[in-house]
Write a protein that holds these residues in place. Structure first.
Motif, PDB file in Angstrom:
ATOM      1  N   TRP A  58       0.816  -1.208   0.000  1.00 10.38           N
ATOM      2  CA  TRP A  58       0.000   0.000   0.000  1.00 10.38           C
ATOM      3  C   TRP A  58       0.855   1.266   0.000  1.00 10.38           C
ATOM      4  O   TRP A  58       0.366   2.335  -0.369  1.00 10.38           O
ATOM      5  N   LEU A  66      -3.186   6.462   4.540  1.00 12.30           N
ATOM      6  CA  LEU A  66      -3.423   5.044   4.266  1.00 12.30           C
ATOM      7  C   LEU A  66      -2.368   4.176   4.937  1.00 12.30           C
ATOM      8  O   LEU A  66      -2.701   3.121   5.515  1.00 12.30           O
ATOM      9  N   ASN A  67      -1.108   4.583   4.898  1.00 13.07           N
ATOM     10  CA  ASN A  67      -0.038   3.812   5.541  1.00 13.07           C
ATOM     11  C   ASN A  67      -0.301   3.661   7.045  1.00 13.07           C
ATOM     12  O   ASN A  67      -0.136   2.570   7.611  1.00 13.07           O
ATOM     13  N   GLN A  70      -3.200   1.237   7.696  1.00 12.54           N
ATOM     14  CA  GLN A  70      -2.812  -0.156   7.471  1.00 12.54           C
ATOM     15  C   GLN A  70      -2.052  -0.707   8.681  1.00 12.54           C
ATOM     16  O   GLN A  70      -2.300  -1.844   9.118  1.00 12.54           O
ATOM     17  N   SER A 179      -5.727  -5.954   4.195  1.00 16.75           N
ATOM     18  CA  SER A 179      -5.102  -4.736   3.673  1.00 16.75           C
ATOM     19  C   SER A 179      -5.797  -4.258   2.398  1.00 16.75           C
ATOM     20  O   SER A 179      -5.966  -3.049   2.192  1.00 16.75           O
ATOM     21  N   ALA A 183      -7.772  -0.736   1.995  1.00 16.66           N
ATOM     22  CA  ALA A 183      -7.410   0.198   0.926  1.00 16.66           C
ATOM     23  C   ALA A 183      -8.623   0.522   0.055  1.00 16.66           C
ATOM     24  O   ALA A 183      -8.823   1.673  -0.349  1.00 16.66           O
ATOM     25  N   TYR A 186     -10.841   2.899   1.889  1.00 14.37           N
ATOM     26  CA  TYR A 186     -10.191   4.200   1.977  1.00 14.37           C
ATOM     27  C   TYR A 186     -10.276   4.948   0.652  1.00 14.37           C
ATOM     28  O   TYR A 186     -10.581   6.155   0.631  1.00 14.37           O
ATOM     29  N   VAL A 460      -5.894  -1.905  -6.603  1.00 15.17           N
ATOM     30  CA  VAL A 460      -5.894  -2.741  -5.395  1.00 15.17           C
ATOM     31  C   VAL A 460      -6.314  -4.165  -5.746  1.00 15.17           C
ATOM     32  O   VAL A 460      -5.716  -5.145  -5.284  1.00 15.17           O
TER      33      VAL A 460
END
Length: 492
Positions: A58, A66-67, A70, A179, A183, A186, A460
């Motif tokens: 990601w 986002l990081n 996660q 994950s 994602a 998000y 994704v």
């Protein structure tokens, strides 16, 4: 008379037989694979390195928020915690089954005082019974070991090892799905942020147009119809804010659950910052077999099912147990360790089924059916993987073209709106043309935002289909560059 030579010969035969195992040896089934994918430019081949950890894929989108989410999900998600506990159970079960390959030893002790009945049945009619009271002290070492002549224990260990590896693959698959799900939610939320920004800017534009129409009406230059039409358009656009806000809240709540946070205590600030499209390299279809954890899990399930055939087949043969023991037994503590108190035994017990009304045969047939089902599941998983990769490849290529076209549509809609305003000011066209141009621009900008969101979601989806992250230089340029916000000119 049993000679040492005969004893060694018998032991050698037992060792040879112990090397044999019932049931078929496991061989992974072959699946017809195409020679290569059918990608469009700018896809490029990749060299898979499955032994290396897949890593945080990601991060390739370049979004700090986002990081952080996660990492929070990996630490607090309860579904992942369940998968981790299942993996620990499987590894512990492997240790349990593996212990059957070695002798099991136990030590026992006994200390008691007992009275023997004087009226017990006679064993010697020449000697009468007497009631006696005495002590009994005993200490013994017992050993048991199954001679695995027909491979029952060996196949059991093979099956447990495959099940443990399957649980490890299931854990990786759960991690990948978590994950990817995070994602996806998000990026859906960020796409709605951009749509809300588009709608908000459209509302500001429509309010100014309503003020202009009202001013012209007050001066007697236009009829009240122009004002009513503009007010209707504004009211309709305002309605979209509440609808989009509701959708955004649902994605925000889903992200809260995935990260292990109560939804009422969780929020994400709106943002329209650009998100990078990562350049996703592709290899040949066989790479998918090596990378995807769900395929690895299905393949290990086949190995476990194959081992169960051997376990079930071994039930047709005798079960042999070595059970030596050594100890001391005495009625007096002081003489417990004297030579006369020593006792020992050495023997082999064997159990062989003679008639079971077909129970053992049915057990073998059952395990064979389970293996065939596992093979079919494996092949289905492989075919599904190839379908998902092909869908991702064609989807990204189509969405790239559609997104580029949407930018042209936005530019054209702006020119149409400018012309419509100029012609209306000059009295050449009715106000309905301005209304139509405003709605067309709004639709074009929202469509561009939706295409951007679909492009991110498809990225994704494809990364998930490929089994996670890949390994190349991190400073490689992205395939499509940063995402330009709809309705705003590109930096180029």
């Amino acid at each position: 008379m049993v000679t040492p030579r005969r004893t060694l010969s018998a032991l050698a035969c037992a060792l040879v037989l112990a090397g044999c195992a019932t049931g078929p040896d496991y061989r992974k089934p072959q699946v017809d694979m195409p020679a290569a994918w059918t990608p469009e430019a700018p896809w490029r081949p990749m060299q898979p390195q499955d032994a290396i950890a897949r890593g945080p894929w990601w991060e390739r989108f370049g979004d700090v928020q986002l990081n952080a989410l996660q990492q929070q999900a990996l630490a607090g998600n309860q579904t992942l915690a369940i998968a981790s506990a299942r993996l620990s159970q499987a590894r512990a079960q492997l240790d349990v089954v593996s212990a059957g390959q070695y002798p099991q030893a136990s030590i026992g002790a006994r200390a008691s005082r007992l009275r023997i009945s004087g009226n017990r049945p006679l064993t010697n009619y020449n000697s009468p019974n007497y009631a006696t009271v005495q002590n009994d002290f005993a200490l013994g070492l017992n050993v048991s070991y199954e001679l695995d002549l027909f491979g029952r224990v060996k196949r059991s260990v093979e099956g447990a090892a495959a099940s443990a590896e399957q649980s490890a693959a299931d854990f990786e698959n759960t991690r990948l799905l978590l994950s990817a799900d995070l994602a996806s939610n998000y990026f859906n939320l960020r796409e709605l942020d951009i749509e809300l920004d588009v709608v908000t800017r459209a509302i500001a534009l429509q309010r100014r147009a309503l003020e202009l129409a009202a001013s012209r009406h007050d001066l007697g230059a236009t009829s009240g119809l122009d004002v009513a039409q503009q007010q209707a358009l504004l009211d309709n656009t305002l309605t979209q804010v509440d609808i989009l806000g509701k959708q955004r809240a649902q994605y925000e709540h889903a992200i809260a659950t995935l990260t292990g946070t109560p939804a009422p205590q969780f929020s994400i600030a709106p943002s329209t910052a650009a998100i990078a499209f990562p350049a996703i390299p592709l290899g040949v279809p066989s790479d998918v077999l090596e990378r995807r954890p769900d395929i690895a899990s299905a393949e290990r399930a086949m190995a476990a099912a194959n081992a169960q055939i051997g376990v079930a087949s071994a039930a047709f043969y005798p079960s042999l147990m070595l059970q030596p023991s050594y100890g001391v037994d005495s009625r007096n503590w002081g003489s417990l360790f004297n030579a006369p108190s020593v006792l020992w035994s050495l023997g082999v017990s064997a159990t062989q089924s003679l008639f079971d009304a077909g129970r053992l045969r049915a057990g073998v047939d059952f395990t064979k059916g389970g293996y065939e089902a596992a093979v079919a599941t494996y092949k289905r998983t492989v075919l599904t993987a190839m379908q998902e990769v092909e869908d991702g490849i064609t989807g990204i290529a189509s969405l790239d073209r559609a997104y580029a076209q949407s930018q042209s549509a936005i530019a054209s809609a702006r020119r149409v709106l400018d012309l419509a305003n100029s012609r209306y000011d000059g009295g050449v066209t009715p106000y309905l043309d301005v209304i139509t141009a405003q709605q067309s621009l709004l639709n074009s900008e929202r469509q561009a935002a939706q295409l951007m969101g679909q492009r991110l979601l498809t990225s994704v989806f494809l990364i998930k289909a490929l089994g996670g992250d890949w390994h190349e230089r991190r400073d490689a340029p992205s395939q499509a560059g940063p995402v330009a916000e709809p309705g705003k000119p590109d930096a180029s």
